[in-house]
Design an enzyme around this catalytic site. Sequence first.
Site, PDB file in Angstrom:
ATOM      1  CB  CYS A 112      -0.953   0.014   1.190  1.00 54.96           C
ATOM      2  SG  CYS A 112      -2.144  -1.321   1.117  1.00 54.96           S
ATOM      3  CG  HIS A 245      -3.138   3.698   1.799  1.00 54.99           C
ATOM      4  ND1 HIS A 245      -3.564   3.237   0.577  1.00 54.99           N
ATOM      5  CD2 HIS A 245      -3.244   2.645   2.658  1.00 54.99           C
ATOM      6  CE1 HIS A 245      -3.907   1.962   0.694  1.00 54.99           C
ATOM      7  NE2 HIS A 245      -3.728   1.584   1.935  1.00 54.99           N
ATOM      8  CG  ASN A 275      -6.652  -0.606   0.861  1.00 50.14           C
ATOM      9  OD1 ASN A 275      -5.882  -0.209  -0.012  1.00 50.14           O
ATOM     10  ND2 ASN A 275      -6.222  -1.050   2.029  1.00 50.14           N
TER      11      ASN A 275
HETATM   12  O1  UT7 Z   1      -3.918  -0.908   3.516  1.00 52.33           O
HETATM   13  C1  UT7 Z   1      -3.040  -1.619   4.324  1.00 52.33           C
HETATM   14  C2  UT7 Z   1      -3.228  -1.316   5.742  1.00 52.33           C
HETATM   15  N1  UT7 Z   1      -4.477  -1.863   6.202  1.00 52.33           N
HETATM   16  C3  UT7 Z   1      -5.176  -1.225   7.079  1.00 52.33           C
HETATM   17  O2  UT7 Z   1      -4.824  -0.130   7.428  1.00 52.33           O
HETATM   18  C4  UT7 Z   1      -6.364  -1.926   7.676  1.00 52.33           C
HETATM   19  C5  UT7 Z   1      -6.414  -1.611   9.134  1.00 52.33           C
HETATM   20  N2  UT7 Z   1      -7.516  -2.259   9.832  1.00 52.33           N
HETATM   21  C6  UT7 Z   1      -8.794  -1.908   9.660  1.00 52.33           C
HETATM   22  O3  UT7 Z   1      -9.104  -1.079   8.830  1.00 52.33           O
HETATM   23  C7  UT7 Z   1      -9.818  -2.512  10.582  1.00 52.33           C
HETATM   24  O4  UT7 Z   1      -9.170  -3.243  11.596  1.00 52.33           O
HETATM   25  C8  UT7 Z   1     -10.839  -3.449   9.859  1.00 52.33           C
HETATM   26  C9  UT7 Z   1     -11.788  -2.611   9.024  1.00 52.33           C
HETATM   27  C10 UT7 Z   1     -10.105  -4.450   9.004  1.00 52.33           C
HETATM   28  C11 UT7 Z   1     -11.686  -4.191  10.882  1.00 52.33           C
HETATM   29  O5  UT7 Z   1     -12.331  -3.278  11.749  1.00 52.33           O
HETATM   30  P1  UT7 Z   1     -12.252  -3.492  13.351  1.00 52.33           P
HETATM   31  O6  UT7 Z   1     -13.081  -2.450  13.955  1.00 52.33           O
HETATM   32  O7  UT7 Z   1     -10.805  -3.535  13.732  1.00 52.33           O
HETATM   33  O8  UT7 Z   1     -12.960  -4.887  13.534  1.00 52.33           O
HETATM   34  P2  UT7 Z   1     -12.387  -6.247  14.137  1.00 52.33           P
HETATM   35  O9  UT7 Z   1     -11.428  -6.884  13.217  1.00 52.33           O
HETATM   36  O10 UT7 Z   1     -11.950  -5.996  15.543  1.00 52.33           O
HETATM   37  O11 UT7 Z   1     -13.698  -7.120  14.164  1.00 52.33           O
HETATM   38  C12 UT7 Z   1     -14.848  -6.759  14.966  1.00 52.33           C
HETATM   39  C13 UT7 Z   1     -15.923  -7.786  14.740  1.00 52.33           C
HETATM   40  C14 UT7 Z   1     -15.417  -9.224  14.849  1.00 52.33           C
HETATM   41  O12 UT7 Z   1     -16.428  -9.992  15.459  1.00 52.33           O
HETATM   42  P3  UT7 Z   1     -16.351 -10.328  17.049  1.00 52.33           P
HETATM   43  O13 UT7 Z   1     -15.039 -11.031  17.245  1.00 52.33           O
HETATM   44  O14 UT7 Z   1     -16.395  -8.997  17.741  1.00 52.33           O
HETATM   45  O15 UT7 Z   1     -17.555 -11.163  17.245  1.00 52.33           O
HETATM   46  C15 UT7 Z   1     -15.277  -9.649  13.411  1.00 52.33           C
HETATM   47  O16 UT7 Z   1     -15.423 -11.040  13.243  1.00 52.33           O
HETATM   48  O17 UT7 Z   1     -16.450  -7.657  13.402  1.00 52.33           O
HETATM   49  C16 UT7 Z   1     -16.419  -8.925  12.750  1.00 52.33           C
HETATM   50  N3  UT7 Z   1     -16.204  -8.716  11.329  1.00 52.33           N
HETATM   51  C17 UT7 Z   1     -17.207  -8.466  10.456  1.00 52.33           C
HETATM   52  N4  UT7 Z   1     -18.522  -8.384  10.633  1.00 52.33           N
HETATM   53  C18 UT7 Z   1     -19.268  -8.103   9.550  1.00 52.33           C
HETATM   54  C19 UT7 Z   1     -15.024  -8.671  10.638  1.00 52.33           C
HETATM   55  N5  UT7 Z   1     -15.248  -8.423   9.351  1.00 52.33           N
HETATM   56  C20 UT7 Z   1     -16.587  -8.289   9.200  1.00 52.33           C
HETATM   57  C21 UT7 Z   1     -17.411  -8.013   8.113  1.00 52.33           C
HETATM   58  N6  UT7 Z   1     -18.745  -7.929   8.323  1.00 52.33           N
HETATM   59  N7  UT7 Z   1     -16.929  -7.819   6.877  1.00 52.33           N
END
Ligand code: UT7
Length: 318
Positions: A112, A245, A275
């Site tokens: 990225c 980004h 992204n």
């Molecule tokens: O470009 C390269 C660099 N990349 C980034 O900068 C990405 C950085 N990370 C992020 O943008 C975020 O961490 C994400 C958008 C990927 C995820 O958001 P989050 O608020 O950190 O969510 P999480 O991973 O902590 O997941 C929260 C909950 C989980 O369920 P439980 O464990 O709380 O029951 C996940 O399983 O959301 C669930 N979950 C989803 N639910 C619905 C994860 N993906 C999804 C989804 N739809 N697509």
Amino acid sequence: MRACIRSTGSYLPARVVTNAELSKTVETSDEWIVQRTGIKQRHIAAEGELTSHMATAAARAALENGKLTPADIDAIVVATTTPDDTFPAVAVKVQAALGMTHGFAFDVQAVCSGFVYALTVANGMITSGQVRRVLVIGAEKMSSILDWNDRITCVLFGDGAGAAILEATEEEGRGILTTHLHSDGRHRDLLYTNGGVASTGKAGTIQMQGREVFKHAVEALAQVVDEALAATGYKPSDISLLVPHQANLRIIEGTAKKLDMPMDKVVVTLDRHGNTSAASIPLALHDAVSNGRVKRGYLLLLEAMGGGFTWGSLLVRW
Ligand code: UT7
């Protein structure tokens, strides 16, 4: 001598996939995706539409916008993590598609952060006097390395390409003022593909510990933004436009808040593009340029963080 951005261009595949469409195939919702990321839709390349095709289309647009022809270009640098083939580089395929047999072309791989890396390499070649004009492209077919059953990653990414033509200028004050690159290979397990040329013989798919990457991104971006300001003596209020980004709206808002910048000075395209990795900054930059948001004399801050980890920033006076 400095390198300034003469023109930009971009290309997005025709097919738009909305969050609602994705929620038919994986357990997710428009509400979750918008709330956690800010993404509403992404463009996905057609079958047979390759990274080099998108890169070439963006390059042609940048040439046209700069009133240039391929004969005016000395070198091509493509930032990509999703090349058509293991080799040759996407850049030489673009070179051939543009009908160029002069100059040289190569790819840069920094996921990225790739476009900031590629601009930095091109800037170095121009300021050292090696070349006068470089076509710098960020192009990705992220859809080709996604597991479409993994809701954690498949909702985040999109395909596309953006290009910028860098050229030497002696105009006082204009051009790239400072660039700062970093990497730290110890964090491989937080963001990687589970395959590759020499390991599995297949490209693999993206695996990500989102929450951990998020934390690192916030810290790394704060560091490179501070570095860019410290190196030039500018204050956050001197920045006319932030071109970040496009990974997550919450990360972008965090950087803007740290700089005390209102969101109308921040370019946001991830709602429409998702992204697109190395393509995200040139897509956002061209979006801002074509909407008249970038004016001569503006100070632009570009910043990115991604797999590797890699991260970097760049300040450019338009
Ligand atoms: O470009 C390269 C660099 N990349 C980034 O900068 C990405 C950085 N990370 C992020 O943008 C975020 O961490 C994400 C958008 C990927 C995820 O958001 P989050 O608020 O950190 O969510 P999480 O991973 O902590 O997941 C929260 C909950 C989980 O369920 P439980 O464990 O709380 O029951 C996940 O399983 O959301 C669930 N979950 C989803 N639910 C619905 C994860 N993906 C999804 C989804 N739809 N697509």
